[in-house]
Design a protein around this motif. Structure first.
Motif, PDB file in Angstrom:
ATOM      1  N   ASN A  51      -9.141  46.408  48.599  1.00  0.00           N
ATOM      2  CA  ASN A  51      -8.133  45.350  48.775  1.00  0.00           C
ATOM      3  C   ASN A  51      -8.649  43.981  48.322  1.00  0.00           C
ATOM      4  O   ASN A  51      -8.415  42.959  48.974  1.00  0.00           O
ATOM      5  N   GLN A  70      -6.601  38.962  47.696  1.00  0.00           N
ATOM      6  CA  GLN A  70      -6.745  40.020  48.691  1.00  0.00           C
ATOM      7  C   GLN A  70      -5.384  40.632  48.986  1.00  0.00           C
ATOM      8  O   GLN A  70      -4.379  39.915  49.126  1.00  0.00           O
ATOM      9  N   GLU A  72      -2.999  42.601  51.485  1.00  0.00           N
ATOM     10  CA  GLU A  72      -2.868  42.792  52.931  1.00  0.00           C
ATOM     11  C   GLU A  72      -1.760  43.807  53.196  1.00  0.00           C
ATOM     12  O   GLU A  72      -0.587  43.565  52.888  1.00  0.00           O
ATOM     13  N   HIS A  73      -2.139  44.938  53.741  1.00  0.00           N
ATOM     14  CA  HIS A  73      -1.175  46.001  54.044  1.00  0.00           C
ATOM     15  C   HIS A  73      -0.875  45.982  55.545  1.00  0.00           C
ATOM     16  O   HIS A  73      -1.742  46.248  56.381  1.00  0.00           O
ATOM     17  N   ILE A  74       0.359  45.631  55.869  1.00  0.00           N
ATOM     18  CA  ILE A  74       0.773  45.567  57.278  1.00  0.00           C
ATOM     19  C   ILE A  74       1.420  46.887  57.698  1.00  0.00           C
ATOM     20  O   ILE A  74       1.029  47.508  58.676  1.00  0.00           O
ATOM     21  N   ASN A  79       3.857  44.219  52.696  1.00  0.00           N
ATOM     22  CA  ASN A  79       2.577  44.056  52.016  1.00  0.00           C
ATOM     23  C   ASN A  79       2.513  42.636  51.456  1.00  0.00           C
ATOM     24  O   ASN A  79       3.499  42.126  50.915  1.00  0.00           O
ATOM     25  N   ASN A  80       1.356  42.027  51.579  1.00  0.00           N
ATOM     26  CA  ASN A  80       1.194  40.646  51.146  1.00  0.00           C
ATOM     27  C   ASN A  80       0.045  40.508  50.159  1.00  0.00           C
ATOM     28  O   ASN A  80      -0.877  41.325  50.131  1.00  0.00           O
ATOM     29  N   GLU A  91      -0.078  32.649  50.589  1.00  0.00           N
ATOM     30  CA  GLU A  91       0.389  33.986  50.965  1.00  0.00           C
ATOM     31  C   GLU A  91       1.685  34.305  50.230  1.00  0.00           C
ATOM     32  O   GLU A  91       2.629  33.530  50.238  1.00  0.00           O
TER      33      GLU A  91
END
Length: 205
Positions: A51, A70, A72-74, A79-80, A91
């Motif tokens: 990531n 980076q 970011e998988h929530i 997903n960010n 972001e």
């Protein structure tokens, strides 16, 4: 007085000619600067399994922008992308929600200069591998190759971009990474036009 009049007229005509010559010279110089593209090199890469990623922008081998990326998988729907440039953290939400001010679509709209960018050259270096699963590695490599060829065909048909790719299957370990190198160009004329179009859209809204 009459004997000096022709000399005065000649002097005025000569001065006007010089002024016109200077005007046309400056005009040609300004137009040349406006339409001459500025070539920039872009290095970018991502490691999907970790990531992590990076973006570097250089002008004549002089770094002008550098950022860490980076993923970011929530959850499955959220997903960010986190972009860190120095102390600034941005972001971006990977969605098409028109109400979300941090969505990918809003991000591109907020930076009108992106529409003025022209891709000239693109090189891809992709590595794919799954530990102890040669079949998955082979199938995934084939799928990525198809996607890469489709993307290359799109760029070639749209902007006549020269695209080169190197796809490497890695057997025996988990790898899913990509590195990109590209040459892009910008011109002041395109930048001014993009900002004017963005201003029109903002006024209409």
């Amino acid at each position: 007085i009459s004997s000096k009049a022709p000399h005065c007229i000649f002097y005025l005509k000569n001065t006007d000619s010089k002024n016109m010559l200077v005007f046309f010279s400056v005009s040609i110089l300004v137009l040349t600067v406006l339409v001459t593209p500025i070539m920039l090199s872009v290095n970018a890469g991502c490691d999907v399994l970790r990531n992590k990623g990076y973006v570097r922008l250089s002008l004549f081998f002089i770094p002008v922008y550098k950022a860490e990326v980076q993923l970011e998988h929530i959850d499955a729907k959220h997903n960010n992308i986190l972009i860190r440039h120095g102390k600034k953290l941005q972001e971006i939400h990977i969605n098409k929600d028109k109400e979300d001010d941090k969505s990918v679509m809003k991000f591109f709209k907020k930076i009108p200069i992106l529409s003025a960018v022209r891709v000239r050259n693109l090189t891809l270096d992709i590595s794919v591998g799954f530990a102890d699963n040669a079949m998955t590695t082979t199938l995934t490599t084939a799928g990525v190759r198809v996607a890469t060829l489709s993307a290359a065909a799109f760029f070639k048909s749209r902007e006549r971009v020269r695209v080169r790719s190197c796809l490497t299957p890695v057997y025996g370990r988990n790898v899913l990474s990509a590195d990109f190198f590209g040459i892009i160009s910008l011109s002041l004329a395109n930048i001014i036009y993009s900002f004017m179009e963005a201003l029109k859209e903002k006024i209409k809204a």
